[in-house]
Design a protein around this motif. Sequence first.
Motif, PDB file in Angstrom:
ATOM      1  N   GLY A   1       0.822  -1.201   0.000  1.00 52.16           N
ATOM      2  CA  GLY A   1       0.000   0.000   0.000  1.00 52.16           C
ATOM      3  C   GLY A   1       0.856   1.250   0.000  1.00 52.16           C
ATOM      4  O   GLY A   1       1.999   1.266  -0.463  1.00 52.16           O
ATOM      5  N   GLU A   2       0.303   2.327   0.569  1.00 51.01           N
ATOM      6  CA  GLU A   2       0.991   3.611   0.562  1.00 51.01           C
ATOM      7  C   GLU A   2       1.947   3.734   1.745  1.00 51.01           C
ATOM      8  O   GLU A   2       1.692   3.213   2.821  1.00 51.01           O
ATOM      9  CB  GLU A   2      -0.018   4.775   0.617  1.00 51.01           C
ATOM     10  N   VAL A   3       3.046   4.432   1.520  1.00 52.74           N
ATOM     11  CA  VAL A   3       3.971   4.754   2.605  1.00 52.74           C
ATOM     12  C   VAL A   3       3.252   5.667   3.598  1.00 52.74           C
ATOM     13  O   VAL A   3       2.568   6.617   3.215  1.00 52.74           O
ATOM     14  CB  VAL A   3       5.236   5.445   2.053  1.00 52.74           C
ATOM     15  N   GLY A   4       3.394   5.378   4.877  1.00 48.18           N
ATOM     16  CA  GLY A   4       2.759   6.179   5.919  1.00 48.18           C
ATOM     17  C   GLY A   4       1.367   5.721   6.302  1.00 48.18           C
ATOM     18  O   GLY A   4       0.778   6.254   7.242  1.00 48.18           O
ATOM     19  N   ARG A   5       0.834   4.727   5.584  1.00 43.50           N
ATOM     20  CA  ARG A   5      -0.506   4.221   5.877  1.00 43.50           C
ATOM     21  C   ARG A   5      -0.449   2.829   6.499  1.00 43.50           C
ATOM     22  O   ARG A   5      -1.379   2.037   6.415  1.00 43.50           O
ATOM     23  CB  ARG A   5      -1.337   4.185   4.597  1.00 43.50           C
ATOM     24  N   GLY A   6       0.651   2.525   7.162  1.00 42.03           N
ATOM     25  CA  GLY A   6       0.852   1.188   7.707  1.00 42.03           C
ATOM     26  C   GLY A   6      -0.132   0.809   8.793  1.00 42.03           C
ATOM     27  O   GLY A   6      -0.493  -0.361   8.926  1.00 42.03           O
ATOM     28  N   TRP A   7      -0.563   1.788   9.595  1.00 40.34           N
ATOM     29  CA  TRP A   7      -1.485   1.452  10.684  1.00 40.34           C
ATOM     30  C   TRP A   7      -2.791   0.896  10.130  1.00 40.34           C
ATOM     31  O   TRP A   7      -3.349  -0.064  10.675  1.00 40.34           O
ATOM     32  CB  TRP A   7      -1.744   2.680  11.556  1.00 40.34           C
ATOM     33  N   HIS A   8      -3.276   1.482   9.053  1.00 40.24           N
ATOM     34  CA  HIS A   8      -4.497   0.976   8.424  1.00 40.24           C
ATOM     35  C   HIS A   8      -4.285  -0.428   7.897  1.00 40.24           C
ATOM     36  O   HIS A   8      -5.169  -1.292   8.007  1.00 40.24           O
ATOM     37  CB  HIS A   8      -4.917   1.918   7.300  1.00 40.24           C
ATOM     38  N   ARG A   9      -3.117  -0.706   7.338  1.00 41.03           N
ATOM     39  CA  ARG A   9      -2.834  -2.043   6.823  1.00 41.03           C
ATOM     40  C   ARG A   9      -2.797  -3.059   7.973  1.00 41.03           C
ATOM     41  O   ARG A   9      -3.329  -4.160   7.859  1.00 41.03           O
ATOM     42  CB  ARG A   9      -1.487  -2.068   6.087  1.00 41.03           C
ATOM     43  N   VAL A  10      -2.156  -2.680   9.075  1.00 41.02           N
ATOM     44  CA  VAL A  10      -2.020  -3.602  10.212  1.00 41.02           C
ATOM     45  C   VAL A  10      -3.386  -3.937  10.805  1.00 41.02           C
ATOM     46  O   VAL A  10      -3.691  -5.105  11.078  1.00 41.02           O
ATOM     47  CB  VAL A  10      -1.089  -2.998  11.280  1.00 41.02           C
ATOM     48  N   THR A  11      -4.197  -2.921  11.036  1.00 35.16           N
ATOM     49  CA  THR A  11      -5.503  -3.186  11.643  1.00 35.16           C
ATOM     50  C   THR A  11      -6.396  -3.988  10.706  1.00 35.16           C
ATOM     51  O   THR A  11      -7.191  -4.821  11.166  1.00 35.16           O
ATOM     52  CB  THR A  11      -6.188  -1.867  12.032  1.00 35.16           C
ATOM     53  N   SER A  12      -6.276  -3.767   9.409  1.00 27.76           N
ATOM     54  CA  SER A  12      -7.036  -4.579   8.461  1.00 27.76           C
ATOM     55  C   SER A  12      -6.566  -6.028   8.500  1.00 27.76           C
ATOM     56  O   SER A  12      -7.368  -6.968   8.440  1.00 27.76           O
ATOM     57  CB  SER A  12      -6.887  -4.026   7.046  1.00 27.76           C
ATOM     58  N   GLU A  13      -5.259  -6.227   8.619  1.00 32.78           N
ATOM     59  CA  GLU A  13      -4.712  -7.576   8.714  1.00 32.78           C
ATOM     60  C   GLU A  13      -5.182  -8.270   9.989  1.00 32.78           C
ATOM     61  O   GLU A  13      -5.507  -9.466   9.995  1.00 32.78           O
ATOM     62  CB  GLU A  13      -3.183  -7.494   8.680  1.00 32.78           C
ATOM     63  N   LEU A  14      -5.252  -7.513  11.079  1.00 38.56           N
ATOM     64  CA  LEU A  14      -5.704  -8.093  12.342  1.00 38.56           C
ATOM     65  C   LEU A  14      -7.159  -8.533  12.285  1.00 38.56           C
ATOM     66  O   LEU A  14      -7.576  -9.426  13.031  1.00 38.56           O
ATOM     67  CB  LEU A  14      -5.503  -7.085  13.479  1.00 38.56           C
TER      68      LEU A  14
END
Length: 641
Positions: free
Chosen positions: A491-504
């Motif tokens: 995804g986008e740089v700086g948007r990791g928190w959204h990726r992590v919570t979606s993965e969780l």
Amino acid sequence: MDEYLLTEREGPVLVITLNRPHRRNAIDLPTADALAAALDELDGDPELRAAVLTGSGSTFCAGMDLKAFAETGERPISASRGGLGIVGRPPTKPVVAGVMGHVLGGGFEIALACDLIVAAEGTTFGVPEVKRGPVAAGGGAVRLAQRLPHHLALQMLLTGEPLPHSACPRARDGQRSRPGRAGPGHGTRAGSSDRGQRPARCRRDQADRHRDPHPRQRYRPRPPGDDHRPCPRLARRPGGRSGLRREAPPYVGGTMTALREPAVSEALAATDPLRLEVRAFVDEERAAGRFAPIADARLAGWDEDFSRRLGERGWLGMTLPAEYGGHGRSALERFAVTEELLAAAAPVAAHWIADRQIGPSLLRFGTEEQRRMYLPGIARGEVYFGIGMSEPDSGSDLASVRTKGVRTDGGWLVTGTKVWTSGAHHAHAFFAPVRTAPLDTSHRHAGLSQLIVPLDSTGVTIRPIHLLTGEHHFNEVVPDEVFVPDSMVLGEVGRGWHRVTSELAFERSGPERFLSTYPLIAVLVDALAQRADRAGRRELRAPARPPRDAARHVARCRRLALVGCRPRCPGRPGQGHRGPVSRARSWPQADSLLDVEPDLDSDDPTRRLLAQAVLHTPGFTIRGGTNEILRGVVARGMGVR
């Protein structure tokens, strides 16, 4: 306001109209920002008391504008109010959604984020994205179960089939559905109770009372001076109606008709042939001596050959599209296969993480290159992944991760330490949230990026962490200036928190949370049933005895897994605690009923499984947050912390 969003004041009410009829009012980034700005105006203006949100044309909202996303790559996520300009942080003042036509996907998420839904005749609701594997990630998976009867919420979340407004329960007496447009002065009218009677939001008609299995969890007047009394399901938002205790807003409109035979029951029954096929395969594998049941097999049972055999049968990557090597099957079919494998304690650890969360995350956020690189191998059972989330001193507080990525030519240099990485010594790569921007203490979740780190890269050191059983599946992974190319940013740089919570969301909602020691429960029941004396049969029949208590816990957690609820979802903080509780209780129940000593080296499966469960139990209190952290989440949700 901008042309794609119209606002109009009618006294103390702000009328907000989505004005993109040529796109069926689909939301792009400018529209999301405009909607967020309108809601900020609602909250900030003391003369405004409520809002009505509706759409122009014949459709309320078609959700995210996929065409705009394909052209620009911009997601309709407002910085202040999250997805679609409302679902992340709805306003504190009440909002009524006036809907008509098709209310699907993100449009349904928007409606669910409002306090009341007023529907025109012929309106249909749905979350069709679940047919392709994703979940309703804008809060719909949580809010649906709060606004609709349980069987209707399950039907929508598991089948993806649309629900006509006629099948939705009518909220209150005095409210009727009318043909035509749903909006100010049209369609179903909210709060149109007879004069002199109680407010409409404090009443239910008799038929609704009979249908509601939890009659005490409704809107009801709050006693004077009871402002801080915790609500049983959802804390009252500031700015809500002062005479009511805040609960899940219901649907308005439609008839009292409820589905007599929920589609979800039929869908579950339809998986029976598949379940029998999986059981036959597992029996064949066990009879051939290829595996023996163990506790926590999803982490401890690493068998790459077994994973490949599953892939050959089409039981991995089941929900992935065929173009990426998947099989295009439903999430419920995948649930059936997963549940059968876990109940049999099959050795699924090799493919487990890749199939459960990496594949869906790549499908949702990955580039075409990333999908082509990994998804076919995951579906074949040949590509294995780990999870690089936790760090020393950064477990439950994931936003405090200190592993950093420093910009370099063509990519990032990653340095730090990850811990509790299951299978890292076998896996090909892992997902790792790293800090790619300096920490902003006022926005701790900003500045994180999710990277795909190959574990054979130069500079990666993997150190084993042994369990009390002597087993090794946990690891400490130490990257030291490991180069990760830009092509491996998820995804986008700086948007990791959204990726992590979606993965969780994928990690924390499956049946593994309560089936880790299921083989021990099965052995316990079998042992009691085979006892020659009557005491064993009495233990099985007694409604308050541990075997039935364990069975009730398993059944309750299974229902939660079917709904796909997140452990720490707003309004239901206790759900994240149930998986660890059910697993931790199995071995004390077995120990209290069976006169056997735990022994890891015993040939007796009861003694061996009991020993494994005892030694694995400390880990159950850590996964998904320690017991102390989870109790704090519950306390905060109840308003006592």
